[in-house]
Design a protein around this motif. Structure first.
Motif, PDB file in Angstrom:
ATOM      1  N   PHE A  79     -22.492 -21.694   2.373  1.00  0.00           N
ATOM      2  CA  PHE A  79     -23.483 -20.624   2.495  1.00  0.00           C
ATOM      3  C   PHE A  79     -24.929 -21.105   2.589  1.00  0.00           C
ATOM      4  O   PHE A  79     -25.790 -20.352   3.023  1.00  0.00           O
ATOM      5  N   ASP A  80     -25.214 -22.331   2.170  1.00  0.00           N
ATOM      6  CA  ASP A  80     -26.577 -22.897   2.256  1.00  0.00           C
ATOM      7  C   ASP A  80     -27.600 -21.925   1.662  1.00  0.00           C
ATOM      8  O   ASP A  80     -28.573 -21.537   2.301  1.00  0.00           O
ATOM      9  N   VAL A  81     -27.388 -21.557   0.404  1.00  0.00           N
ATOM     10  CA  VAL A  81     -28.210 -20.519  -0.229  1.00  0.00           C
ATOM     11  C   VAL A  81     -29.679 -20.907  -0.387  1.00  0.00           C
ATOM     12  O   VAL A  81     -30.527 -20.023  -0.485  1.00  0.00           O
ATOM     13  N   THR A  88     -26.143 -10.278   5.069  1.00  0.00           N
ATOM     14  CA  THR A  88     -26.387  -8.867   5.337  1.00  0.00           C
ATOM     15  C   THR A  88     -25.383  -8.322   6.344  1.00  0.00           C
ATOM     16  O   THR A  88     -24.900  -9.033   7.220  1.00  0.00           O
ATOM     17  N   PHE A  89     -25.075  -7.063   6.159  1.00  0.00           N
ATOM     18  CA  PHE A  89     -24.320  -6.327   7.155  1.00  0.00           C
ATOM     19  C   PHE A  89     -25.156  -5.116   7.524  1.00  0.00           C
ATOM     20  O   PHE A  89     -25.393  -4.237   6.686  1.00  0.00           O
ATOM     21  N   ALA A  90     -25.644  -5.104   8.763  1.00  0.00           N
ATOM     22  CA  ALA A  90     -26.440  -3.988   9.270  1.00  0.00           C
ATOM     23  C   ALA A  90     -25.503  -3.027   9.992  1.00  0.00           C
ATOM     24  O   ALA A  90     -24.952  -3.363  11.045  1.00  0.00           O
ATOM     25  N   VAL A  91     -25.294  -1.876   9.405  1.00  0.00           N
ATOM     26  CA  VAL A  91     -24.445  -0.851  10.010  1.00  0.00           C
ATOM     27  C   VAL A  91     -25.260  -0.194  11.116  1.00  0.00           C
ATOM     28  O   VAL A  91     -26.265   0.462  10.854  1.00  0.00           O
ATOM     29  N   GLN A  92     -24.833  -0.408  12.341  1.00  0.00           N
ATOM     30  CA  GLN A  92     -25.534   0.182  13.473  1.00  0.00           C
ATOM     31  C   GLN A  92     -25.011   1.568  13.791  1.00  0.00           C
ATOM     32  O   GLN A  92     -25.736   2.423  14.289  1.00  0.00           O
ATOM     33  N   VAL A 110     -24.783 -14.271   8.338  1.00  0.00           N
ATOM     34  CA  VAL A 110     -24.495 -15.268   7.316  1.00  0.00           C
ATOM     35  C   VAL A 110     -25.147 -16.567   7.775  1.00  0.00           C
ATOM     36  O   VAL A 110     -25.011 -16.956   8.936  1.00  0.00           O
ATOM     37  N   ARG A 111     -25.872 -17.236   6.876  1.00  0.00           N
ATOM     38  CA  ARG A 111     -26.544 -18.503   7.215  1.00  0.00           C
ATOM     39  C   ARG A 111     -27.515 -18.338   8.385  1.00  0.00           C
ATOM     40  O   ARG A 111     -27.697 -19.247   9.168  1.00  0.00           O
ATOM     41  N   GLY A 112     -28.094 -17.160   8.534  1.00  0.00           N
ATOM     42  CA  GLY A 112     -29.035 -16.916   9.619  1.00  0.00           C
ATOM     43  C   GLY A 112     -28.384 -16.702  10.970  1.00  0.00           C
ATOM     44  O   GLY A 112     -29.061 -16.554  11.983  1.00  0.00           O
ATOM     45  N   ILE A 113     -27.059 -16.652  11.022  1.00  0.00           N
ATOM     46  CA  ILE A 113     -26.316 -16.448  12.267  1.00  0.00           C
ATOM     47  C   ILE A 113     -25.734 -15.043  12.240  1.00  0.00           C
ATOM     48  O   ILE A 113     -25.035 -14.668  11.300  1.00  0.00           O
ATOM     49  N   SER A 114     -26.003 -14.263  13.273  1.00  0.00           N
ATOM     50  CA  SER A 114     -25.530 -12.878  13.344  1.00  0.00           C
ATOM     51  C   SER A 114     -24.423 -12.741  14.370  1.00  0.00           C
ATOM     52  O   SER A 114     -24.497 -13.313  15.458  1.00  0.00           O
ATOM     53  N   ARG A 115     -23.415 -11.980  13.998  1.00  0.00           N
ATOM     54  CA  ARG A 115     -22.274 -11.719  14.879  1.00  0.00           C
ATOM     55  C   ARG A 115     -21.889 -10.240  14.755  1.00  0.00           C
ATOM     56  O   ARG A 115     -21.960  -9.666  13.667  1.00  0.00           O
ATOM     57  N   PRO A 116     -21.432  -9.632  15.853  1.00  0.00           N
ATOM     58  CA  PRO A 116     -20.959  -8.246  15.768  1.00  0.00           C
ATOM     59  C   PRO A 116     -19.689  -8.160  14.925  1.00  0.00           C
ATOM     60  O   PRO A 116     -18.887  -9.103  14.913  1.00  0.00           O
ATOM     61  N   GLN A 117     -19.542  -7.059  14.232  1.00  0.00           N
ATOM     62  CA  GLN A 117     -18.359  -6.844  13.398  1.00  0.00           C
ATOM     63  C   GLN A 117     -18.034  -5.362  13.407  1.00  0.00           C
ATOM     64  O   GLN A 117     -18.918  -4.531  13.188  1.00  0.00           O
ATOM     65  N   PHE A 144     -20.077 -18.826  11.748  1.00  0.00           N
ATOM     66  CA  PHE A 144     -21.319 -18.759  10.986  1.00  0.00           C
ATOM     67  C   PHE A 144     -21.758 -20.144  10.524  1.00  0.00           C
ATOM     68  O   PHE A 144     -22.511 -20.275   9.560  1.00  0.00           O
ATOM     69  N   GLY A 145     -21.289 -21.178  11.200  1.00  0.00           N
ATOM     70  CA  GLY A 145     -21.715 -22.545  10.911  1.00  0.00           C
ATOM     71  C   GLY A 145     -21.090 -23.162   9.680  1.00  0.00           C
ATOM     72  O   GLY A 145     -21.608 -24.126   9.139  1.00  0.00           O
ATOM     73  N   MET A 146     -19.975 -22.603   9.223  1.00  0.00           N
ATOM     74  CA  MET A 146     -19.295 -23.146   8.048  1.00  0.00           C
ATOM     75  C   MET A 146     -18.037 -23.875   8.499  1.00  0.00           C
ATOM     76  O   MET A 146     -16.924 -23.371   8.356  1.00  0.00           O
ATOM     77  N   GLY A 147     -18.221 -25.065   9.040  1.00  0.00           N
ATOM     78  CA  GLY A 147     -17.106 -25.813   9.590  1.00  0.00           C
ATOM     79  C   GLY A 147     -16.517 -26.854   8.659  1.00  0.00           C
ATOM     80  O   GLY A 147     -15.549 -27.523   9.010  1.00  0.00           O
ATOM     81  N   TRP A 148     -17.083 -27.011   7.447  1.00  0.00           N
ATOM     82  CA  TRP A 148     -16.581 -28.020   6.513  1.00  0.00           C
ATOM     83  C   TRP A 148     -15.098 -27.770   6.259  1.00  0.00           C
ATOM     84  O   TRP A 148     -14.671 -26.649   5.969  1.00  0.00           O
ATOM     85  N   ASN A 149     -14.300 -28.840   6.380  1.00  0.00           N
ATOM     86  CA  ASN A 149     -12.856 -28.698   6.221  1.00  0.00           C
ATOM     87  C   ASN A 149     -12.257 -30.070   5.920  1.00  0.00           C
ATOM     88  O   ASN A 149     -11.594 -30.663   6.761  1.00  0.00           O
TER      89      ASN A 149
END
Length: 170
Positions: A79-81, A88-92, A110-117, A144-149
């Protein structure tokens, strides 16, 4: 949303709302569960019955009941807090359906990256003063840039489970 829900401004009741996540780890053998302890939100129901709003989670408030794991989830690997303290979830657009559900469309950041949901929420309670929604949907953390695995331990999608209670403010 439903006929009983009136137009106006609504506020998230953080004491009666929860947002939790679940993800398979250890090559799919273990499900890690956690919840966000700090959340806020508000919305507006418009005269046509549709709604808009925002739900905000304090990313550092994620609690999986494992201190070392929680610290790692707050790090830049996930999450890189330090750089992105909020999710945030912006309900459009939210629109009630006749079967006690609501179709929700918005943008998850999440992490400054926005995606539709988009997802369907169940309306479990609705009247002139409060509405409660329950929803479950999946998110691909890699988007959202969380590729650690490490060693391929993390597989599949993350499931988000939310119960949101909003109360009328005006």
């Amino acid at each position: 949303m439903t006929v009983a829900v009136e137009t106006g401004l609504w506020q998230l009741d953080h004491t009666a709302s929860t947002v939790a996540v679940q993800h398979k780890t250890m090559w799919g053998l273990v499900t890690v569960k956690g919840s966000f302890n700090a959340l806020s939100g508000q919305g507006e129901v418009k005269p046509d019955g549709t709604a808009q709003g925002t739900i905000t989670l304090d990313a550092a408030s994620l609690d999986t009941k494992h201190t070392k794991r929680d610290k790692h989830l707050r790090s830049a690997d996930f999450f890189d807090v330090d750089h992105h303290p909020e999710i945030t979830f912006a309900v459009q657009h939210a629109e009630a359906r006749s079967d006690d559900t609501a179709q929700i469309t918005g943008e998850l950041t999440v992490r400054g990256i926005s995606r539709p949901q988009s997802f369907t929420a169940r309306v479990t309670q609705a009247d002139a003063e409060a509405v409660t929604l329950e929803a479950e949907f999946t998110v691909d953390r890699a988007e959202f840039g969380m590729g650690w695995n490490q060693l391929g331990m993390l597989r599949g999608l993350t499931t988000v489970v939310a119960t949101l209670r909003l109360t009328r403010t005006a």
